[in-house]
Scaffold this active site. Sequence first.
Site, PDB file in Angstrom:
ATOM      1  N   HIS A   1      36.383  51.530  41.483  1.00  0.00           N
ATOM      2  CA  HIS A   1      37.089  51.264  40.149  1.00  0.00           C
ATOM      3  C   HIS A   1      37.543  52.620  39.161  1.00  0.00           C
ATOM      4  O   HIS A   1      36.457  53.415  39.654  1.00  0.00           O
ATOM      5  CB  HIS A   1      36.680  50.397  39.073  1.00  0.00           C
TER       6      HIS A   1
ATOM      7  N   ASP B   1      33.977  53.374  37.307  1.00  0.00           N
ATOM      8  CA  ASP B   1      33.128  53.896  38.175  1.00  0.00           C
ATOM      9  C   ASP B   1      32.809  55.329  38.214  1.00  0.00           C
ATOM     10  O   ASP B   1      31.738  55.890  38.432  1.00  0.00           O
ATOM     11  CB  ASP B   1      32.811  53.342  39.675  1.00  0.00           C
TER      12      ASP B   1
ATOM     13  N   GLU C   1      42.590  39.947  44.780  1.00  0.00           N
ATOM     14  CA  GLU C   1      41.079  39.468  45.004  1.00  0.00           C
ATOM     15  C   GLU C   1      40.875  38.109  44.022  1.00  0.00           C
ATOM     16  O   GLU C   1      40.582  38.203  42.913  1.00  0.00           O
ATOM     17  CB  GLU C   1      39.949  40.394  44.798  1.00  0.00           C
TER      18      GLU C   1
ATOM     19  N   GLU D   1      36.494  37.746  49.185  1.00  0.00           N
ATOM     20  CA  GLU D   1      34.936  37.923  49.087  1.00  0.00           C
ATOM     21  C   GLU D   1      34.182  36.713  49.134  1.00  0.00           C
ATOM     22  O   GLU D   1      34.411  35.764  48.875  1.00  0.00           O
ATOM     23  CB  GLU D   1      34.534  38.385  47.658  1.00  0.00           C
TER      24      GLU D   1
ATOM     25  N   HIS E   1      32.415  35.067  46.225  1.00  0.00           N
ATOM     26  CA  HIS E   1      33.759  34.342  45.286  1.00  0.00           C
ATOM     27  C   HIS E   1      33.976  33.012  46.039  1.00  0.00           C
ATOM     28  O   HIS E   1      34.257  31.920  45.405  1.00  0.00           O
ATOM     29  CB  HIS E   1      34.894  35.316  45.184  1.00  0.00           C
TER      30      HIS E   1
ATOM     31  N   ASP F   1      35.460  41.578  51.036  1.00  0.00           N
ATOM     32  CA  ASP F   1      34.433  42.107  50.553  1.00  0.00           C
ATOM     33  C   ASP F   1      33.160  41.421  50.985  1.00  0.00           C
ATOM     34  O   ASP F   1      33.073  39.951  50.902  1.00  0.00           O
ATOM     35  CB  ASP F   1      34.406  41.843  48.832  1.00  0.00           C
TER      36      ASP F   1
ATOM     37  N   ASP G   1      27.514  35.023  40.662  1.00  0.00           N
ATOM     38  CA  ASP G   1      27.721  35.678  41.518  1.00  0.00           C
ATOM     39  C   ASP G   1      26.733  36.687  42.021  1.00  0.00           C
ATOM     40  O   ASP G   1      26.694  38.137  41.151  1.00  0.00           O
ATOM     41  CB  ASP G   1      29.136  36.518  41.401  1.00  0.00           C
TER      42      ASP G   1
ATOM     43  N   ASP H   1      26.053  38.847  44.477  1.00  0.00           N
ATOM     44  CA  ASP H   1      26.440  39.914  45.114  1.00  0.00           C
ATOM     45  C   ASP H   1      25.229  40.742  46.105  1.00  0.00           C
ATOM     46  O   ASP H   1      24.919  41.913  45.894  1.00  0.00           O
ATOM     47  CB  ASP H   1      26.835  41.306  44.297  1.00  0.00           C
TER      48      ASP H   1
ATOM     49  N   ASP I   1      30.728  44.777  49.037  1.00  0.00           N
ATOM     50  CA  ASP I   1      30.688  44.514  47.374  1.00  0.00           C
ATOM     51  C   ASP I   1      29.057  43.820  47.158  1.00  0.00           C
ATOM     52  O   ASP I   1      29.134  42.569  46.917  1.00  0.00           O
ATOM     53  CB  ASP I   1      31.792  43.604  47.031  1.00  0.00           C
TER      54      ASP I   1
END
Length: 434
Positions: free
Chosen positions: A99, A102, A230, A266, A269, A294, A305, A307, A337
């Site tokens: 992003h 980031d 996404e 993902e 998700h 992802d 989430d 991750d 991700d």
Amino acid sequence: MTEFFQNIPKITYEGPASDNEFAFKHYNPDEVVMGKRMEEHLRFAVAYWHSFAYEGGDPFGGRTFDRPWFGEGMEKAKMKADVAFEMFDILQAPFFCFHDLDVRPEGASFAESKRNLEEIVDYFTEKMESSKTKLLWGTANLFTHRRFMAGSATNPDPEVFAYSAATIKSCMDATIKLGGENYVLWGGREGYETLLNTDLTREADQAARMLEMVVEYKHKRGWKGAILVEPKPQEPSKHQYDFDVATVYGFLKRYGLEGEVKMNIEQGHAILAGHSFEHELALAASLGIFGSIDMNRNDYQSGWDTDQFPNAPHEVALAYYEVLKAGGFTTGGTNFDARIRRQSLDPEDLILAHVGGMDMCARGLKAAAALLEDGRLEANRAARYADWGRPENADMLDHGDLEGIEARVLADAINPEPRSGRQERLENLVSGFI
């Protein structure tokens, strides 16, 4: 070179018998699977946000990581890039994703943020000249800053919509300049908390217009990459407009965009939406909108989430089975991700989390390929629907009407008995390959 990853060797393949934790046991980039190198199948990408921007916080506590690049200013951003490309080299990662927030500091204005992004993109360009790592996709962070608390494209304030559109353009420009193969749109706050202050029709129209402008700009620039959406449910808005693959596809069909936009799906998700990862992948492929993935996992005992890096062989194998059935990746790939846990403080933890994730995906890919090449699962699937190939049944589906079908049922005394779905037998078959 920085000192952050000092004494950590480049990770190479040593095979399943190796006891070296700094080695791949299953991921051999050059191993040929179904006629293609494993590296070309999996197309691994490192997520910039989780690996280098994440500070170790959770909903109940703040930063636990102490990284030398944390802080404001372009020098810190460039140090972060130095560390990132060192990690890419250690892992021999073919791709990364980011992003805008980031990689560059937030400016006091859009113009300053844009200048910061352009400067870091130039720095990336220099680093990529001596690196094998390319850009899989870029995206815009349109959810962290308080200006986006009511969404970006769906915001009731036209100035936020305008700011979001300008940010997306700058991120698309960065992605294109860096040779990115996709651009991802994640509606982090495209949803609502209460209907009492929400106009659903207006917000859908605004979201569609933003997506139309993204597609228009792609074609204006002559860029051949893919536009990906996404899906994500629940987080952070109570009702997310991009809940799952089916919801997003309905939106795309509503506005005639299904031929222009594909999905970045993902695992975490999918779980939040109440689905399995393979369900979302199979549905996207069925609808012709499969693009990229992802890869991560959720903690099934937590309601958000999490991750985490993948470590469930069945889940990963079934996911890659659907990827292979869909023809594999074209512009897409496997983006991690995933983030290390807030108690995993050491640089080695960051490297080894990716090593384990890459090995797990390699195991899953090989199992999926073997299962697909074996053919029995697909043969069982085809057999279950085989009677639809009989002429009278095919004609019923293509040309039948209720009156004619009723006459056939009466004339032939049709009185069907249930047939076994053989689920457990098929599960046993799959388990034999994992």
